[in-house]
Design a protein around this motif. Structure first.
Motif, mmCIF file in Angstrom:
data_model
loop_
_atom_site.group_PDB
_atom_site.id
_atom_site.type_symbol
_atom_site.label_atom_id
_atom_site.label_comp_id
_atom_site.label_asym_id
_atom_site.label_seq_id
_atom_site.Cartn_x
_atom_site.Cartn_y
_atom_site.Cartn_z
ATOM 1 N N ILE A 1 0.855 -1.188 0.000
ATOM 2 C CA ILE A 1 0.000 0.000 0.000
ATOM 3 C C ILE A 1 0.891 1.239 0.000
ATOM 4 O O ILE A 1 1.654 1.463 0.954
ATOM 5 C CB ILE A 1 -0.922 0.031 1.240
ATOM 6 N N TYR A 2 0.823 2.009 -1.063
ATOM 7 C CA TYR A 2 1.540 3.281 -1.143
ATOM 8 C C TYR A 2 0.594 4.380 -0.676
ATOM 9 O O TYR A 2 -0.447 4.615 -1.303
ATOM 10 C CB TYR A 2 1.985 3.562 -2.580
ATOM 11 N N ALA A 3 0.914 5.024 0.413
ATOM 12 C CA ALA A 3 0.071 6.089 0.973
ATOM 13 C C ALA A 3 0.821 7.406 0.832
ATOM 14 O O ALA A 3 1.905 7.583 1.407
ATOM 15 C CB ALA A 3 -0.253 5.800 2.441
ATOM 16 N N THR A 4 0.282 8.323 0.024
ATOM 17 C CA THR A 4 1.008 9.557 -0.287
ATOM 18 C C THR A 4 0.195 10.785 0.104
ATOM 19 O O THR A 4 -1.029 10.759 0.161
ATOM 20 C CB THR A 4 1.336 9.641 -1.798
ATOM 21 N N ASP A 5 0.924 11.860 0.341
ATOM 22 C CA ASP A 5 0.288 13.133 0.648
ATOM 23 C C ASP A 5 1.273 14.251 0.312
ATOM 24 O O ASP A 5 2.486 14.034 0.262
ATOM 25 C CB ASP A 5 -0.100 13.196 2.139
ATOM 26 N N LEU B 1 2.893 -0.851 4.453
ATOM 27 C CA LEU B 1 2.570 0.536 4.121
ATOM 28 C C LEU B 1 3.834 1.309 3.784
ATOM 29 O O LEU B 1 4.831 1.235 4.508
ATOM 30 C CB LEU B 1 1.877 1.220 5.315
ATOM 31 N N ILE B 2 3.809 2.030 2.677
ATOM 32 C CA ILE B 2 4.911 2.915 2.302
ATOM 33 C C ILE B 2 4.354 4.334 2.257
ATOM 34 O O ILE B 2 3.513 4.654 1.415
ATOM 35 C CB ILE B 2 5.495 2.537 0.927
ATOM 36 N N PHE B 3 4.801 5.166 3.187
ATOM 37 C CA PHE B 3 4.346 6.557 3.237
ATOM 38 C C PHE B 3 5.378 7.448 2.549
ATOM 39 O O PHE B 3 6.572 7.376 2.858
ATOM 40 C CB PHE B 3 4.169 7.018 4.694
ATOM 41 N N SER B 4 4.919 8.286 1.624
ATOM 42 C CA SER B 4 5.856 9.191 0.952
ATOM 43 C C SER B 4 5.131 10.413 0.420
ATOM 44 O O SER B 4 3.918 10.370 0.173
ATOM 45 C CB SER B 4 6.586 8.467 -0.185
ATOM 46 N N THR B 5 5.885 11.498 0.240
ATOM 47 C CA THR B 5 5.289 12.717 -0.298
ATOM 48 C C THR B 5 5.054 12.559 -1.793
ATOM 49 O O THR B 5 5.876 11.988 -2.513
ATOM 50 C CB THR B 5 6.190 13.948 -0.056
ATOM 51 N N HIS B 6 3.919 13.051 -2.242
ATOM 52 C CA HIS B 6 3.594 13.075 -3.669
ATOM 53 C C HIS B 6 2.623 14.219 -3.886
ATOM 54 O O HIS B 6 1.639 14.359 -3.156
ATOM 55 C CB HIS B 6 2.960 11.750 -4.102
ATOM 56 N N ASN B 7 2.934 15.049 -4.867
ATOM 57 C CA ASN B 7 2.103 16.203 -5.186
ATOM 58 C C ASN B 7 1.253 15.865 -6.409
ATOM 59 O O ASN B 7 1.775 15.714 -7.516
ATOM 60 C CB ASN B 7 2.999 17.418 -5.460
ATOM 61 N N LEU B 8 -0.051 15.716 -6.203
ATOM 62 C CA LEU B 8 -0.944 15.354 -7.308
ATOM 63 C C LEU B 8 -0.933 16.393 -8.420
ATOM 64 O O LEU B 8 -1.245 16.085 -9.574
ATOM 65 C CB LEU B 8 -2.374 15.181 -6.785
ATOM 66 N N VAL B 9 -0.579 17.624 -8.075
ATOM 67 C CA VAL B 9 -0.594 18.712 -9.051
ATOM 68 C C VAL B 9 0.580 18.607 -10.017
ATOM 69 O O VAL B 9 0.430 18.805 -11.223
ATOM 70 C CB VAL B 9 -0.571 20.083 -8.337
ATOM 71 N N SER B 10 1.758 18.274 -9.501
ATOM 72 C CA SER B 10 2.969 18.389 -10.315
ATOM 73 C C SER B 10 3.749 17.088 -10.511
ATOM 74 O O SER B 10 4.584 17.001 -11.412
ATOM 75 C CB SER B 10 3.910 19.424 -9.692
#
Length: 273
Positions: free
Chosen positions: A133-137, A193-202
């Motif tokens: 599960i890749y959980a991004t924000d 679970l893999i938590f990482s930053t990801h910007n849906l915009v860019s």
């Protein structure tokens, strides 16, 4: 508290500077809700003038983190909308269970409650061992909290009720250990679970998934940005994979809609008609 007056031009200038300085693109967010949250933070912190406010955001990394935390929306709970999770348990995940490996992307995961909920359902279906599960924000502060797997004990009664309504069969408290005022969820749930930053915009697609969840995020974006993000999800989703959105969200207006069929009663679509 009397809220200050900040012009649209001042907001636009701040958003452009954020993009230039940090690569954070808020320009496609719903203008009204974003402006409300910026004004609220400005009033809350009692900064003398908007120029000082902007200077602090652009030059103080600690305050910039606070800004991102306050203007991005982080409202979530475990097994939110239990009927949705029951559909995942009864229909979606058993189908994906026929795959040799299951990759799931939770976009806009906030503090991680949804990610741990999915992990619990996968465990109960005996699928956790072959899932990731890749959980991004966008917000690194909430991801730090999510990675700890610790939530206030005061929420556990509500979460337990949600879990039962979502078809849960175990004693919900068996999944966590009480530590003072916190519930610490089991390491086995965290291990997938893999938590990482990801910007849906860019940011671009980073894998191919069988299930993508992005619930109650698109409502904060304008229509152009919604189109862009839905196309990103389409690029990231395998044929016959599933896309799940929030209760007030849809793909009906988008170019990708013709390739998807919606499941009855839920905001879940399967790719490939």
């Amino acid at each position: 508290m009397e809220l200050p007056v900040i012009s649209d031009e001042q907001i636009e200038g701040l958003l452009c500077d954020l993009l230039r300085n940090y690569g954070y693109d808020f320009t496609g967010y719903s203008k009204a809700s974003l402006k409300r949250r910026i004004i609220r933070l400005y009033a809350l912190d009692k900064i003398l003038g908007f120029t000082e406010f902007k200077y602090k955001i652009l030059n103080d990394n600690v305050y910039f983190k606070r800004f991102v935390e306050q203007v991005t929306v982080n409202v979530t709970e475990m097994f939110r909308d239990p009927t949705f999770f029951k559909t995942l348990r009864d229909e979606v995940l058993p189908r994906l269970g026929t795959y040799p490996f299951i990759r799931i992307w939770i976009a806009g995961c906030s503090t991680g409650e949804e990610a741990y909920s999915i992990s619990i359902v996968l465990k109960e279906l005996n699928l956790l061992h072959k899932s990731l599960i890749y959980a991004t924000d966008l917000n690194p502060t909430v991801l730090e909290k999510a990675s700890l797997g610790m939530f206030s004990l005061t929420y556990m009664k509500q979460y337990s009720e949600n879990y039962i309504a979502a078809g849960g069969k175990q004693d919900f408290s068996s999944y966590y250990t009480a530590k003072y005022s916190l519930a610490k969820f089991d390491d086995e749930l965290r291990s997938k679970l893999i938590f990482s930053t990801h910007n849906l915009v860019s940011d671009n697609s980073f894998n191919e998934f069988q299930l993508i969840l992005c619930r109650n995020v698109l409502i904060y974006f304008d229509r152009d940005l919604q189109h862009k993000v839905l196309e990103l999800f389409d690029d990231s989703l395998e044929d016959l994979g599933y896309l799940a959105l929030g209760t007030k969200e849809t793909i009906d207006f988008s170019k990708i809609a013709k390739n998807y069929k919606r499941l009855p009663n839920d905001k879940i679509w399967r790719k490939g008609r």
